[in-house]
Design a protein around this motif. Structure first.
Motif, PDB file in Angstrom:
ATOM      1  N   GLU A 132     -10.469  33.127 -33.885  1.00 32.39           N
ATOM      2  CA  GLU A 132     -10.534  31.841 -34.552  1.00 32.39           C
ATOM      3  C   GLU A 132      -9.182  31.134 -34.496  1.00 32.39           C
ATOM      4  OE1 GLU A 132     -11.753  30.262 -38.990  1.00 32.39           O
ATOM      5  OE2 GLU A 132     -12.331  32.261 -38.362  1.00 32.39           O
ATOM      6  N   LYS A 133      -9.226  29.819 -34.308  1.00 28.21           N
ATOM      7  CA  LYS A 133      -8.002  29.027 -34.294  1.00 28.21           C
ATOM      8  C   LYS A 133      -7.298  29.144 -35.647  1.00 28.21           C
ATOM      9  CE  LYS A 133      -6.369  24.388 -33.296  1.00 28.21           C
ATOM     10  NZ  LYS A 133      -6.737  23.012 -33.008  1.00 28.21           N
ATOM     11  N   GLN A 134      -5.986  29.341 -35.593  1.00 26.11           N
ATOM     12  CA  GLN A 134      -5.234  29.541 -36.835  1.00 26.11           C
ATOM     13  C   GLN A 134      -4.649  28.220 -37.313  1.00 26.11           C
ATOM     14  OE1 GLN A 134      -2.619  32.883 -36.612  1.00 26.11           O
ATOM     15  NE2 GLN A 134      -4.250  34.250 -36.011  1.00 26.11           N
TER      16      GLN A 134
ATOM     17  N   GLN B 287      -5.230  28.683 -45.285  1.00 28.58           N
ATOM     18  CA  GLN B 287      -5.285  29.234 -43.935  1.00 28.58           C
ATOM     19  C   GLN B 287      -6.688  29.816 -43.729  1.00 28.58           C
ATOM     20  OE1 GLN B 287      -1.465  31.340 -42.756  1.00 28.58           O
ATOM     21  NE2 GLN B 287      -1.341  31.374 -44.999  1.00 28.58           N
ATOM     22  N   PRO B 288      -7.615  29.015 -43.202  1.00 28.29           N
ATOM     23  CA  PRO B 288      -9.015  29.441 -43.127  1.00 28.29           C
ATOM     24  C   PRO B 288      -9.240  30.719 -42.325  1.00 28.29           C
ATOM     25  CG  PRO B 288      -8.661  27.392 -41.915  1.00 28.29           C
ATOM     26  CD  PRO B 288      -7.411  27.677 -42.659  1.00 28.29           C
ATOM     27  N   HIS B 289      -8.390  31.023 -41.360  1.00 28.32           N
ATOM     28  CA  HIS B 289      -8.580  32.223 -40.551  1.00 28.32           C
ATOM     29  C   HIS B 289      -8.366  33.506 -41.353  1.00 28.32           C
ATOM     30  CE1 HIS B 289      -4.267  31.355 -40.286  1.00 28.32           C
ATOM     31  NE2 HIS B 289      -4.092  32.642 -40.102  1.00 28.32           N
ATOM     32  N   LEU B 290      -7.759  33.406 -42.531  1.00 29.44           N
ATOM     33  CA  LEU B 290      -7.550  34.578 -43.384  1.00 29.44           C
ATOM     34  C   LEU B 290      -8.657  34.755 -44.420  1.00 29.44           C
ATOM     35  CD1 LEU B 290      -3.715  34.258 -44.158  1.00 29.44           C
ATOM     36  CD2 LEU B 290      -4.830  35.704 -42.431  1.00 29.44           C
TER      37      LEU B 290
ATOM     38  N   GLY C 126      -5.395  36.022 -49.382  1.00 31.99           N
ATOM     39  CA  GLY C 126      -4.164  35.296 -49.090  1.00 31.99           C
ATOM     40  C   GLY C 126      -4.422  34.028 -48.305  1.00 31.99           C
ATOM     41  N   ALA C 127      -5.696  33.694 -48.090  1.00 24.94           N
ATOM     42  CA  ALA C 127      -6.022  32.448 -47.380  1.00 24.94           C
ATOM     43  C   ALA C 127      -5.546  31.241 -48.168  1.00 24.94           C
ATOM     44  CB  ALA C 127      -7.524  32.354 -47.128  1.00 24.94           C
ATOM     45  N   LEU C 128      -5.558  31.367 -49.493  1.00 21.94           N
ATOM     46  CA  LEU C 128      -5.006  30.337 -50.363  1.00 21.94           C
ATOM     47  C   LEU C 128      -3.673  30.837 -50.910  1.00 21.94           C
ATOM     48  CD1 LEU C 128      -8.142  29.268 -52.425  1.00 21.94           C
ATOM     49  CD2 LEU C 128      -6.902  27.869 -50.772  1.00 21.94           C
ATOM     50  N   SER C 129      -2.666  30.013 -50.791  1.00 21.55           N
ATOM     51  CA  SER C 129      -1.367  30.298 -51.398  1.00 21.55           C
ATOM     52  C   SER C 129      -0.833  28.964 -51.907  1.00 21.55           C
ATOM     53  CB  SER C 129      -0.416  30.955 -50.393  1.00 21.55           C
ATOM     54  OG  SER C 129      -0.189  30.112 -49.286  1.00 21.55           O
TER      55      SER C 129
END
Length: 144
Positions: A2-4, A19-22, A65-68
């Protein structure tokens, strides 16, 4: 893979980093603070929907950790905030292995990354972001 992508949303005081890829699609964010996190809307994060304190508290519950976040008076590139707690490991049914605490993760090439708060590790073997979970367990219908 997936695109980061990394996206930023701010209310002037705090900036939410997504960071949706996380993302492991736990839905904790919008179940806990739907006035800020609403996946049915675009953009799905509206920082005006909650106080800075409420936003920060909700982001700290994100298992992947996708949201920080960072406070706008700080520099985004600072070292992660270290958590002062014992390390706790939790296995999510049909999902990732969650490790709470301060970690140093070494990848197959020997590169080290510091992690704090909660880190989600892949258990299904399908992640495109190994050793971290990227939510692939959902489409793989992982049982474990």
């Amino acid at each position: 893979m997936e695109k980061q992508i990394t996206k930023h949303y701010t209310n002037g005081e705090v900036t939410v980093v997504w960071q949706p890829h996380l993302c492991v699609h736990s839905a904790i964010c919008f179940r806990g603070l739907p006035t800020v996190f609403d996946p049915r809307k675009r953009p799905w994060i509206t920082t005006e929907g909650g106080s800075t304190v409420a936003i920060v508290e909700q982001i700290q519950k994100c298992p992947s950790g996708a949201l920080s976040y960072f406070m706008n008076t700080q520099v985004e590139e600072q070292e992660p905030v270290e958590v002062e707690t014992e390390t706790i490991i939790e296995i999510l049914p049909k999902g990732p292995l969650l490790v709470y605490g301060n970690l140093k993760v070494k990848d197959a090439a020997g590169n080290e990354t510091k992690k704090s708060q909660v880190t989600a590790f892949c258990r299904c073997g399908q992640s495109g972001n190994k050793p971290y979970c990227d939510g692939s367990h959902v489409t793989a219908k992982f049982e474990g």
